[in-house]
Write an enzyme that holds these catalytic residues in place. Structure first.
Site, short mmCIF file in Angstrom:
data_model
loop_
_atom_site.label_atom_id
_atom_site.label_comp_id
_atom_site.label_asym_id
_atom_site.label_seq_id
_atom_site.Cartn_x
_atom_site.Cartn_y
_atom_site.Cartn_z
N LYS A 56 17.18 22.70 -8.40
CA LYS A 56 16.50 21.52 -9.08
C LYS A 56 17.47 20.42 -10.06
O LYS A 56 17.96 20.90 -10.65
CB LYS A 56 15.22 21.74 -9.56
CG LYS A 56 14.28 22.56 -8.64
CD LYS A 56 12.76 22.31 -8.83
CE LYS A 56 12.41 21.03 -9.21
NZ LYS A 56 10.90 21.13 -9.50
N GLU B 213 10.18 10.49 -15.96
CA GLU B 213 8.70 11.16 -16.39
C GLU B 213 8.63 11.06 -17.74
O GLU B 213 7.38 10.35 -18.29
CB GLU B 213 8.64 12.49 -16.08
CG GLU B 213 9.01 13.07 -14.57
CD GLU B 213 9.42 14.44 -14.25
OE1 GLU B 213 8.54 15.33 -14.28
OE2 GLU B 213 10.55 14.61 -14.04
N SER C 201 16.11 22.92 -14.17
CA SER C 201 14.92 23.83 -14.07
C SER C 201 15.55 25.21 -14.54
O SER C 201 16.60 25.67 -14.30
CB SER C 201 14.36 24.24 -12.71
OG SER C 201 13.53 25.29 -12.76
N HIS D 54 0.89 -1.27 0.10
CA HIS D 54 0.08 0.11 0.06
C HIS D 54 0.67 1.30 0.04
O HIS D 54 0.28 2.31 0.36
CB HIS D 54 -0.83 -0.09 1.09
CG HIS D 54 -1.68 -1.24 1.55
ND1 HIS D 54 -3.15 -1.43 0.94
CD2 HIS D 54 -1.42 -2.49 2.10
CE1 HIS D 54 -3.51 -2.54 1.14
NE2 HIS D 54 -2.39 -3.16 2.05
#
Ligand code: ARG
Length: 459
Positions: A285, A292, A279, A158
């Site tokens: 970042k 992705e 970024s 879970h």
């Protein structure tokens, strides 16, 4: 006026320009040129063996096709939409080069069995490449797992911390997924490598063809049993794209974990520079874009599978021109599957695991609670009661802001008088992993066996 079509004998008027643009497939099926030429050469040689062509005619055809191939590979070939597809482009150029004898090549053959052959040869070769890429990825999983047999990670159900496992065990779970993918491709290949040539348009032919001889020359494993099925069957590409969809689905699960692990709140991994991006506005970042994009591309391959299923659904026997729409989804899926496997392999080779971070969360979430319950059960307390007693101990420790292993023996005994000093050994997280000696469990012997077995399978 446009040139007369190869099939234009009964037509008085030419095709509308819009129709020509709409119906052509050469803009994408030119990619089958090598298979088309190989298939035609095999066909010509067998026609000669069958006494239908002279050896000289077959030689002229085969040599002419070599010339066409050389032109294509040199970038000198003029692909023409008025010739519709790769098959007619090549055949018309062949006839330009060698003259009327080129027209004999299409004896005992239709584009319906021809395209099925070309596409089967193409899918077959590409699936070999998928298997190679899968094997490299599995090898990388094994190599990284070997480094982390001792690294503890919170195993989750879970997505909640459940029990400690070794990082190796977690990585090897993925190796098993990709091994199944490899096996699925092997199985699919049995149905890809079936020779359809000789089915002709749909009903077979009056000419003395020998599909087995063509199959032998082209390395196909079987020949068709029913000519109607041979020209209308696209199961092989549906299955291939399904296998590809499952590869992508497995990759996407890994991507999701890497994305979570790279979040500083987890900090389980440091992303390699080569597979991350920054970024344009937030200088701090480092983004897991490779993962992705791969997660996103999964939808694209699954979309190709859906497109193919719907394409075939409702088609009456036998060949229908709808089937021309089967190529692009495969080409796209192929490119996506192979590039994604390559990116994941590169990323996995370089990703830095952070065992301290993993351990700090292992020791924070009562991942040894099952150990205490099992300990009590081993002392004869019914497991349901043991579970309850342990729950109370967890609530107590949580209130104190410590782990179960930090409680004193006296505190422990308030929950059950059965608890003795040896409880602290079993509460050790490392011991918890070591004691999971059941087959396929996270214990070191099982992990070592998984590694040995995968290595043997790979070789
Ligand atoms: N371009 C066609 C395809 O990809 C080739 C077969 C055409 N056959 C026909 N009877 N028009 O399916």
């Amino acid at each position: 006026m446009a040139e007369k079509k190869m099939w234009g004998g009964r037509f008085a008027e030419g095709t509308a320009a819009s129709m020509e643009a709409y119906s052509e497939s050469v803009s994408f099926d030119w990619q089958l040129y090598a298979e088309d030429i190989r298939g035609s050469q095999a066909h010509a040689r067998v026609l000669a063996q069958q006494g239908f062509l002279t050896d000289d005619e077959a030689k002229q055809i085969c040599d002419g096709l070599d010339t066409v191939k050389a032109e294509i590979e040199a970038g000198d070939f003029q692909w023409k939409t008025e010739h519709e597809d790769v098959h007619m482009n090549i055949e018309s150029r062949l006839t330009e080069i060698i003259g009327a004898v080129g027209g004999k090549l299409h004896t005992a053959r239709s584009r319906n069995d021809q395209v099925a052959l070309d596409f089967r040869l193409h899918v077959s070769a590409r699936l070999d490449a998928w298997q190679e890429a899968l094997a490299s990825l599995i090898e990388t999983y094994v190599a990284r797992a070997e480094e982390h047999v001792e690294t503890l990670l919170p195993g989750c159900t879970h997505f909640q911390p459940a029990q400690p496992v070794s990082l190796a065990h977690h990585l090897l779970a993925y190796a098993q997924m990709f091994k199944r993918d490899h096996e699925r491709v092997t199985d699919c290949l049995k149905r890809v490598r079936v020779m359809p040539l000789g089915a002709a348009a749909l009903a077979g032919t009056t000419h003395p063809v020998n599909p087995q001889a063509v199959a032998d020359e082209l390395g196909m494993e079987a020949i068709f049993a029913n000519s109607m099925d041979a020209v209308s069957d696209r199961d092989f590409v549906l299955e291939a794209v399904f296998a590809g969809s499952l590869v992508m689905t497995h990759l996407s699960r890994m991507c999701e974990e890497i994305i979570v692990w790279a979040n500083p709140n987890f900090g389980y991994v440091k992303l390699p520079d080569q597979y991350s991006t920054g970024s344009s506005i937030m200088p701090q970042k480092k983004n897991p874009d490779s993962c992705e994009i791969m997660r996103g591309k999964t939808g694209r391959v699954v979309g190709s599978l859906m497109g193919l299923l719907v394409l075939v659904k409702g088609l009456p026997m036998t060949y229908n021109r709808d089937m021309q729409e089967d190529k692009e989804p495969f080409f796209d899926a192929d490119k996506t599957v192979v590039s994604s496997l390559g990116i994941m392999t590169g990323l996995l080779e370089q990703i830095e695991f952070v065992p301290e971070k993993m351990l700090s969360t292992v020791t924070r979430g009562f991942l040894n609670a099952t150990e205490l319950a099992d300990y009590l059960a081993a002392k004869g307390i019914p497991f349901r009661d043991a579970h309850h007693i342990t729950g109370a101990a967890v609530a107590f420790a949580e209130g104190k802001g410590v782990g179960l292993e930090d409680l004193t023996l006296d505190e422990m005994k308030t929950f059950s008088s059965e608890i003795e000093d040896d409880v602290f050994t079993i509460l050790d997280y490392k011991v918890s992993v070591e004691r999971r000696t059941s087959p396929g469990g996270t214990g070191p012997a099982s992990v070592a066996k998984q590694i040995t077995d995968l290595k043997a399978w790979l070789s």
